[in-house]
Design a protein around this motif. Structure first.
Motif, PDB file in Angstrom:
ATOM      1  N   MET A   1       0.904  -1.190  -0.067  1.00 29.89           N
ATOM      2  CA  MET A   1      -0.085  -0.055   0.068  1.00 29.89           C
ATOM      3  C   MET A   1       0.868   1.231  -0.091  1.00 29.89           C
ATOM      4  SD  MET A   1      -3.352  -0.680   2.310  1.00 29.89           S
ATOM      5  CE  MET A   1      -4.572   0.039   1.210  1.00 29.89           C
ATOM      6  N   GLN A   2       0.355   2.166  -0.594  1.00 29.51           N
ATOM      7  CA  GLN A   2       1.162   3.615  -0.576  1.00 29.51           C
ATOM      8  C   GLN A   2       1.009   4.253   1.011  1.00 29.51           C
ATOM      9  OE1 GLN A   2      -0.999   6.250  -3.430  1.00 29.51           O
ATOM     10  NE2 GLN A   2      -0.547   4.617  -5.174  1.00 29.51           N
ATOM     11  N   PRO A   3       2.198   5.117   1.144  1.00 28.57           N
ATOM     12  CA  PRO A   3       2.374   5.408   2.570  1.00 28.57           C
ATOM     13  C   PRO A   3       0.958   6.303   3.027  1.00 28.57           C
ATOM     14  CG  PRO A   3       4.144   5.801   1.174  1.00 28.57           C
ATOM     15  CD  PRO A   3       3.207   5.216   0.250  1.00 28.57           C
ATOM     16  N   PHE A   4       0.528   7.046   2.014  1.00 31.73           N
ATOM     17  CA  PHE A   4      -0.788   7.730   2.498  1.00 31.73           C
ATOM     18  C   PHE A   4      -1.821   6.729   3.029  1.00 31.73           C
ATOM     19  CE2 PHE A   4      -4.810   9.485   1.418  1.00 31.73           C
ATOM     20  CZ  PHE A   4      -4.900  10.540   2.581  1.00 31.73           C
ATOM     21  N   SER A   5      -1.955   5.848   2.301  1.00 30.80           N
ATOM     22  CA  SER A   5      -3.031   4.666   2.771  1.00 30.80           C
ATOM     23  C   SER A   5      -2.874   4.230   4.095  1.00 30.80           C
ATOM     24  CB  SER A   5      -3.267   3.520   1.806  1.00 30.80           C
ATOM     25  OG  SER A   5      -3.449   4.148   0.232  1.00 30.80           O
ATOM     26  N   LEU A   6      -1.563   3.795   4.352  1.00 30.00           N
ATOM     27  CA  LEU A   6      -1.170   3.223   5.631  1.00 30.00           C
ATOM     28  C   LEU A   6      -1.187   4.176   6.611  1.00 30.00           C
ATOM     29  CD1 LEU A   6       1.800   0.970   4.777  1.00 30.00           C
ATOM     30  CD2 LEU A   6      -0.338   0.476   5.078  1.00 30.00           C
ATOM     31  N   ALA A   7      -0.895   5.531   6.351  1.00 29.21           N
ATOM     32  CA  ALA A   7      -1.167   6.597   7.321  1.00 29.21           C
ATOM     33  C   ALA A   7      -2.575   6.804   7.710  1.00 29.21           C
ATOM     34  CB  ALA A   7      -0.409   7.848   6.790  1.00 29.21           C
ATOM     35  N   VAL A   8      -3.490   6.628   6.640  1.00 32.12           N
ATOM     36  CA  VAL A   8      -4.970   6.583   7.152  1.00 32.12           C
ATOM     37  C   VAL A   8      -5.310   5.503   7.900  1.00 32.12           C
ATOM     38  CG1 VAL A   8      -7.201   6.656   6.293  1.00 32.12           C
ATOM     39  CG2 VAL A   8      -5.372   7.987   5.215  1.00 32.12           C
ATOM     40  N   LEU A   9      -4.845   4.452   7.629  1.00 26.80           N
ATOM     41  CA  LEU A   9      -5.175   2.941   8.499  1.00 26.80           C
ATOM     42  C   LEU A   9      -4.708   3.445   9.935  1.00 26.80           C
ATOM     43  CD1 LEU A   9      -4.470   0.032   6.071  1.00 26.80           C
ATOM     44  CD2 LEU A   9      -6.786   0.957   6.785  1.00 26.80           C
ATOM     45  N   ASP A  10      -3.369   3.683   9.838  1.00 22.78           N
ATOM     46  CA  ASP A  10      -2.874   3.973  11.418  1.00 22.78           C
ATOM     47  C   ASP A  10      -3.538   4.885  12.122  1.00 22.78           C
ATOM     48  OD1 ASP A  10      -1.176   1.860  11.255  1.00 22.78           O
ATOM     49  OD2 ASP A  10       0.654   3.245  10.324  1.00 22.78           O
ATOM     50  N   SER A  11      -4.328   5.720  11.461  1.00 23.75           N
ATOM     51  CA  SER A  11      -5.030   6.777  12.343  1.00 23.75           C
ATOM     52  C   SER A  11      -6.377   6.157  13.075  1.00 23.75           C
ATOM     53  CB  SER A  11      -5.028   7.983  11.314  1.00 23.75           C
ATOM     54  OG  SER A  11      -6.548   7.647  10.457  1.00 23.75           O
ATOM     55  N   LEU A  12      -6.632   5.066  12.535  1.00 25.98           N
ATOM     56  CA  LEU A  12      -7.897   4.470  13.052  1.00 25.98           C
ATOM     57  C   LEU A  12      -7.508   3.683  14.484  1.00 25.98           C
ATOM     58  CD1 LEU A  12      -9.192   3.192   9.803  1.00 25.98           C
ATOM     59  CD2 LEU A  12      -9.965   4.902  11.103  1.00 25.98           C
ATOM     60  N   VAL A  13      -8.447   3.774  15.355  1.00 32.66           N
ATOM     61  CA  VAL A  13      -8.080   3.013  16.607  1.00 32.66           C
ATOM     62  C   VAL A  13      -8.338   1.547  16.669  1.00 32.66           C
ATOM     63  CG1 VAL A  13      -8.022   4.996  18.199  1.00 32.66           C
ATOM     64  CG2 VAL A  13     -10.277   3.701  17.801  1.00 32.66           C
ATOM     65  N   ASP A  14      -9.256   1.167  15.748  1.00 30.68           N
ATOM     66  CA  ASP A  14      -9.671  -0.048  15.530  1.00 30.68           C
ATOM     67  C   ASP A  14      -8.661  -1.126  15.009  1.00 30.68           C
ATOM     68  OD1 ASP A  14     -12.297   0.092  16.922  1.00 30.68           O
ATOM     69  OD2 ASP A  14     -13.018   0.856  14.896  1.00 30.68           O
TER      70      ASP A  14
END
Length: 68
Positions: A1-14
């Protein structure tokens, strides 16, 4: 995945794991990794590149829908 996509995933607490159409984990967020580590999990069984469907107990497999 692209870094931006991973940053979005990592921003989620679930805990999030993204599976491909065959059940292989292609991305996971930090909450997923932390949960696994804190609960005696093994990322060799629940990490990127693993077929999650193959290592899940049957009751969890039944709750995962894979669209082909």
């Amino acid at each position: 995945m692209q870094p931006f996509s991973l940053a979005v995933l990592d921003s989620l607490v679930d805990q999030i794991a993204v599976l491909d159409h065959e059940g292989v984990i292609i991305a996971q967020n930090q909450s997923w990794v932390s949960f696994s580590n804190e609960n005696g999990g093994d990322l060799r069984k629940t990490g990127v590149g693993v077929n999650y469907i193959a290592v899940c107990p049957q009751e969890i497999q039944n709750g995962i829908i894979i669209c082909k």
